[in-house]
Write an enzyme that holds these catalytic residues in place. Structure first.
Site, PDB file in Angstrom:
ATOM      1  CG  HIS A  63     -23.503 -14.345   3.505  1.00 35.62           C
ATOM      2  ND1 HIS A  63     -24.428 -14.976   4.812  1.00 35.62           N
ATOM      3  CD2 HIS A  63     -23.982 -14.059   2.775  1.00 35.62           C
ATOM      4  CE1 HIS A  63     -25.506 -14.537   4.256  1.00 35.62           C
ATOM      5  NE2 HIS A  63     -25.476 -13.866   3.336  1.00 35.62           N
ATOM      6  CG  ASP A 165     -29.415 -14.361   2.968  1.00 36.36           C
ATOM      7  OD1 ASP A 165     -28.515 -14.407   2.866  1.00 36.36           O
ATOM      8  OD2 ASP A 165     -30.186 -13.248   3.676  1.00 36.36           O
ATOM      9  CD  GLU A 197     -24.169 -10.542   3.859  1.00 32.92           C
ATOM     10  OE1 GLU A 197     -24.516  -9.632   2.659  1.00 32.92           O
ATOM     11  OE2 GLU A 197     -25.110 -10.978   4.413  1.00 32.92           O
ATOM     12  CD  GLU A 198     -27.811 -12.340   6.574  1.00 30.78           C
ATOM     13  OE1 GLU A 198     -28.201 -10.934   6.490  1.00 30.78           O
ATOM     14  OE2 GLU A 198     -28.126 -13.099   5.749  1.00 30.78           O
ATOM     15  CG  HIS A 306     -33.462 -11.653   6.155  1.00 22.90           C
ATOM     16  ND1 HIS A 306     -33.097 -10.826   6.836  1.00 22.90           N
ATOM     17  CD2 HIS A 306     -32.375 -12.578   5.429  1.00 22.90           C
ATOM     18  CE1 HIS A 306     -31.757 -10.634   6.384  1.00 22.90           C
ATOM     19  NE2 HIS A 306     -31.222 -11.659   5.641  1.00 22.90           N
TER      20      HIS A 306
END
Lengths: 331, 346, 358
Positions: A63, A165, A197-198, A306
């Protein structure tokens, strides 16, 4: 690898606003593949055609989006109020530099006196150094997004920064395309750089439906159990490519898991198995879109996910790339 | 094989969510010659087809989920212990001292460790979350790691027996008892009497969010569908109405996510054929595969029929054989019903 | 009746129905195993089985024989039927100490000496539980046992208030090469099996015993009523060896270093919540174990108690020592014990008695 990572990390793109990163990736992936297109949701899909007669369709997915903040309100004082996009870790986000899609720099701060445990979107603001609302409005519009300042640093033998990420997954996909472009490719490979995606695995679902692949493999970060106080987990940074068995969104296809383990052993690729107890990935949507696919994931073990200091090991990334190439050529 | 034997032989198969393939061979063996075709699709649904012999026949989907809740090995603890996580809704109230089966390179048995008396404060009844429990295997540590790699599935130990009044007790009737009813009901009908080709789907991964049924329905593209799952029967621990008690026959769900007309016609079918049933109001989501099938492609008219079950998700689920028989009868009538086919076949 | 040996004997004993106060089946079986290897046996008025093996030989003082008592308890924890509800469910109360966390959802066998009815402890599905309910075990008094009855009268036709029940659990060998034993009631039945086999060893080896040895298989250890005391008062021994089990907390204990470990041999304790054991006998036991190369461990905590408390204080008082076999998951349907420890226990007692120092 580091150069591509730096380039990708420097394209702030929260979920739903992936245009900038998409363009950047296009530049890398287009020369390596036969066809590139963007679908209605904004997923970037690059196709490398295979040559085998009984070729299969394999979808590789990482992603492009990252977590961040969206501007909801500008106060008379010029302070900017935001909402969150994706799972924000406020311990890391507070008192750090943020940057908007227009390149405006600021700092994210909680209201004075809020206890650390109670910090949330409603009581933080971004200070861009404007003297009042009028001045702030010249630089920031409602709906603009901010992200924590991107970075890539070498720390010892690791690479640290944000957003690993899942830019590191995107890098892996580009590296896989690079390797496949050097040889004859057996199967049709769809490189999907997915959106949103998140916020709940939205983009890859429509992409997977359209592609209707036989196999779907996601490339994303996974947590590790190798830091003080971390939840017990048999996965560590530097431990090799992490073959996903399960996360909270999916139980991977047994066939895919077994095949990957077999290939890793055969080709002497460092690997470990991963059972992630919290967190979902694009694997889930690939598994269940349309008539379903054999789905699995190769994860990059990442510490401090994150946060502003997500940490990875480049050896792991190389192992992921090697394993993916072996899989694509042998399945 | 009579219905009871079929229920037991299917329910005792190991089919922990995501690991249904462990039992493909045994499943196919049990199915024998009851179906004309069988295959496993990409995502892992086991699909069995019984043809009606007509060309371009409509297709009826009968969906039950094959998977059962269970656990998965996530780590090791010194002394021959395994750490696990749940796959689907595992009730930790039941775990201390319970026996499990571990499907590693060899199949071995294990026991969930209990809190030793010395560690027990008086009156303490708190339950630890599953990630703090361990399974005793009696194997040396290094051998155990070799034998049970990460991801090894673990299931309850299944023992089946009858209580008074033909109440059958055992593990994983959710949802393989319904599967047995479907197979039994389909097998009882001669091919010539079928109004359509019947696709029986033993779906994968229902327990982690109804994952398999949607792709199965997408692949098959049926004209209409009958989804069958178990439903919680009243027991004294529950408050409120004594709903869907065992002994009330097939429970037909009326829900916004299923097709109202098909549901009514199914109830009417029961009425006409003398099959015991009750209506059950499910005003929200049904929590079953019916949630998935209804929205596939152009929308598949779906009816949800449930089998009342006590003690769901325990090693001692309890069903009444009469209820199961009623459900099997309904399946037979459903796939013979010209009236329903006339309305719903495309 | 057929004689059983080793783990098979433990298995047979484990599967017998014998909650405190209802040990008749166990007593009957034990008698069938020992009737040909003792000099006399009886069942006393409290329900204990007492068998005597007479001493002989040079060291034996026939005029004033020393009396050594060896005892173990036959009973097990269980439940008692308290009430029925209108839907045919049964309400229960625990007999002995049962953690409610090991009872929820289990299979039970209910009845008395003669009748057996299968039942299960009903359990509300996880879907119907509130988050708070998921954190605590259901108290035993709120549990409902389902025997398949539809109405109260149907249930009452099978069972009555005061009928008792135990875990339904098959005995099996467990772990690598079946080294461990798994079953219910192992805490009492392993010592019972050990006593039976010790008696046989004495008989088969035709060993001249230096004292009269009384083997007492006792009742009601799991409750406060002490049949063990009655046995001691009847026998009036000079010393007693109390065989029992000790919870092996090495599985999950917070302080594993203190815990008794499975497979490390018989546990000798200096004191527990019931008794402070005779110092000389305890020292002697350790010495004999060393001499006889019997595997043993010292119990480092003082938790738990055994029937010894009742023997020590019987009549004028008796010297006691406690030897315990480590058992994991005690008082549950799935106790686990090591068959090596069982062998150690048998050897230990044999060594102690034949050494003639008690």
């Amino acid at each position: 690898m580091l150069n591509i990572l730096k380039a990708l990390n420097n394209c702030p793109s929260i979920s739903g606003r992936e245009h900038s990163i998409s363009n950047k990736i296009m530049g890398y992936i287009a020369p390596l593949t036969d066809k590139v297109y963007e679908d209605a949701m904004g997923n970037l899909i690059a196709v490398k055609c295979g040559s085998a007669e009984d070729k299969k369709k394999i979808m590789l997915c990482a992603h492009m989006d990252e977590i961040g903040f969206m501007v909801t309100h500008i106060e008379e004082s010029g302070m900017i109020r935001v909402t969150t996009i994706g799972g924000i870790n406020f311990v890391s986000a507070c008192f750090s530099y943020v940057v908007s899609e227009r390149g405006v720099k600021g700092v994210l701060v909680p209201n004075a006196g809020v206890p650390a445990a109670e910090i949330k979107a409603e009581n933080v603001y971004i200070d861009i150094g404007a003297k009042d609302k009028k001045e702030a409005e010249k630089k920031v519009k409602l709906g603009d997004f901010f992200v924590a300042e991107p970075s890539v640093e070498k720390i010892g033998k690791r690479i640290c920064g944000r957003p690993m990420d899942d830019r590191i997954g995107c890098v892996a996909l580009i590296k896989i395309a690079e390797k496949l472009s050097e040889t004859e490719c057996k199967n049709d490979v769809y490189f999907c750089f997915s959106v949103q995606e998140e916020v709940g695995i939205r983009g890859s679902l429509t992409a997977a439906f359209a592609i209707a692949a036989d196999y779907g493999i996601a490339f994303d970060v996974t947590a590790t159990g190798d830091t003080p106080g971390s939840k017990p987990m048999e996965c560590s940074i530097g431990g090799g490519a992490a073959i996903k068995i399960k996360d909270s969104s999916v139980i991977c296809d047994k066939l895919v898991v077994d095949k990957m383990i077999e290939l890793a052993k055969e080709n002497d690729i460092k690997y470990q198995c991963e059972i992630l107890l919290a967190g979902g990935t694009d694997t889930a949507s690939m598994q269940r879109a349309g008539a379903g696919a054999h789905a699995g994931a190769i994860s990059i073990p990442t510490r401090y996910i994150h946060s502003n200091v997500e940490m990875i090991d480049s050896g792991d990334v190389n192992a992921c790339v090697d394993l993916a190439v072996a899989f694509v050529q042998n399945v | 094989m009579n219905l009871k034997e079929l229920i037991i032989s299917l329910s005792s198969l190991m089919s922990v969510t995501g690991y249904e393939s462990y039992s493909t061979d045994k499943l196919v063996e049990i199915m024998g010659k009851k179906f004309d075709e069988s295959y496993v699709d990409n995502i892992g649904n086991h699909i069995f087809v019984k043809k009606c012999g007509k060309e371009n026949a409509p297709r009826i989907l009968i969906d039950c989920h094959f998977d059962e809740i269970g656990m998965m090995v996530t780590g090791y603890k010194k002394g021959g212990f395994l750490k696990v996580t749940n796959v689907g809704g595992v009730d930790t109230r039941l775990l201390p001292s319970s026996e499990v089966v571990i499907f590693g390179k060899e199949t071995i048995s294990g026991i969930f460790a209990t809190t030793p008396e010395s560690d027990r404060r008086f009156g303490d009844d708190s339950l630890k979350p599953i990630d703090q429990l361990v399974i005793d295997t009696g194997y040396p540590d290094d051998e155990l790691k070799e034998l049970c790699p990460l991801g090894t599935p673990v299931s309850y130990k299944g023992e089946y027996h009858l209580l008074k009044n033909d109440k059958l007790v055992g593990k994983a009737f959710d949802d393989k008892a319904c599967g047995a009813c479907a197979v039994y009901g389909i097998d009882a009908v001669d091919s010539l009497d079928l109004v359509a080709d019947v696709y029986f789907v033993f779906a994968t991964r229902e327990e982690i969010g109804c994952v398999g049924a949607g792709p199965a329905a997408y692949g098959i593209d049926p004209d209409y569908a009958l989804v069958m799952d178990v439903t919680n029967s009243w027991i004294p621990e529950m408050t409120g109405m004594k709903w869907t008690a065992i002994g009330t026959g097939v429970s037909i769900d009326i829900s916004p996510v299923t097709n109202r007309k098909l549901t009514k016609m199914t109830a009417k079918l029961c009425e006409e054929k003398g099959i015991k049933y009750t209506l059950r109001a499910s005003p929200g989501s049904t929590g079953t595969d019916a949630n998935s099938t209804g929205t596939v492609r152009e929308g598949i008219p779906t009816v949800l029929c449930s089998l009342p079950l006590r003690n769901m998700h325990t090693a001692n689920e309890l069903l009444l054989l009469d209820d199961a028989k009623a459900l099997a009868d309904l399946v037979s009538e459903f796939i013979k019903s010209k009236e329903i086919a006339e309305v719903f076949a495309r | 009746m057929k004689k059983y040996y080793g783990t098979e004997l433990v298995g047979k004993l484990s599967e017998l129905f014998g909650p405190s106060g209802c040990e008749g089946n166990v007593a009957e079986f034990i008698i069938s195993q020992i009737d040909d290897c003792c000099d006399a046996y009886c069942t006393d008025r409290a329900g204990n089985v007492i068998a005597k093996m007479c001493g002989s030989g040079l060291e034996y003082n026939a005029a004033e024989p020393r009396k050594v008592m060896v005892c173990a308890h036959m009973d097990e924890v269980g439940v008692m039927i308290r009430d029925f509800d209108e839907d045919g469910y049964i309400k229960i109360a625990p007999i002995g100490s049962i953690d409610p966390r090991v009872l929820c959802g289990r299979n039970l066998v209910l009845g008395d000496e003669d009748k057996r009815i299968e039942g299960i402890v009903a359990s509300k599905a996880i879907h119907m539980q509130s988050p708070e309910e998921r954190k605590h075990a259901t108290p035993i008094y709120k549990m409902n046992v389902d025997i398949g009855a539809n109405t109260e009268s149907e249930a009452r036709a099978e069972l009555d208030i005061g009928d008792v029940g135990v875990f339904a659990s098959n005995f099996s060998l467990f772990g690598k090469d079946g080294r461990y034993m798994k079953g219910k009631a192992l805490d009492g039945r392993i010592p019972c099996a050990a006593m039976i086999e010790i008696m046989r060893s004495f008989r088969e080896s035709a060993k001249a015993l230096p004292c009269d040895v009384y083997f007492a298989f006792t009742c009601c250890e799991e409750t406060s009523f002490s049949a063990t005391r009655v046995a001691a008062q009847t026998i009036k021994p000079d010393a007693a060896i109390v065989l029992d089990s000790v919870e092996a907390g090495d599985a999950v204990s917070g302080e594993p270093s203190c815990a008794v470990k499975l497979g490390e041999g018989v546990a000798i304790s200096f004191a527990d919540r019931g008794a402070i054991y005779d110092r000389r006998l305890t020292e002697l036991a350790i010495q004999e174990a060393e001499n006889g190369n019997v595997k043993y461990q010292i119990k480092k905590t003082t938790s738990g108690k055994t029937g010894a408390v009742n023997i020590q204080r019987a009549c004028e008082g008796v010297k006691v020592i406690s030897l315990a076999v480590p058992v994991r998951y005690m008082h549950s349907a799935s106790c686990v014990a090591d068959s090596e420890d069982y062998i150690s226990l048998k050897n230990f007692v044999y060594t102690m008695i034949t050494a003639n120092k008690i």
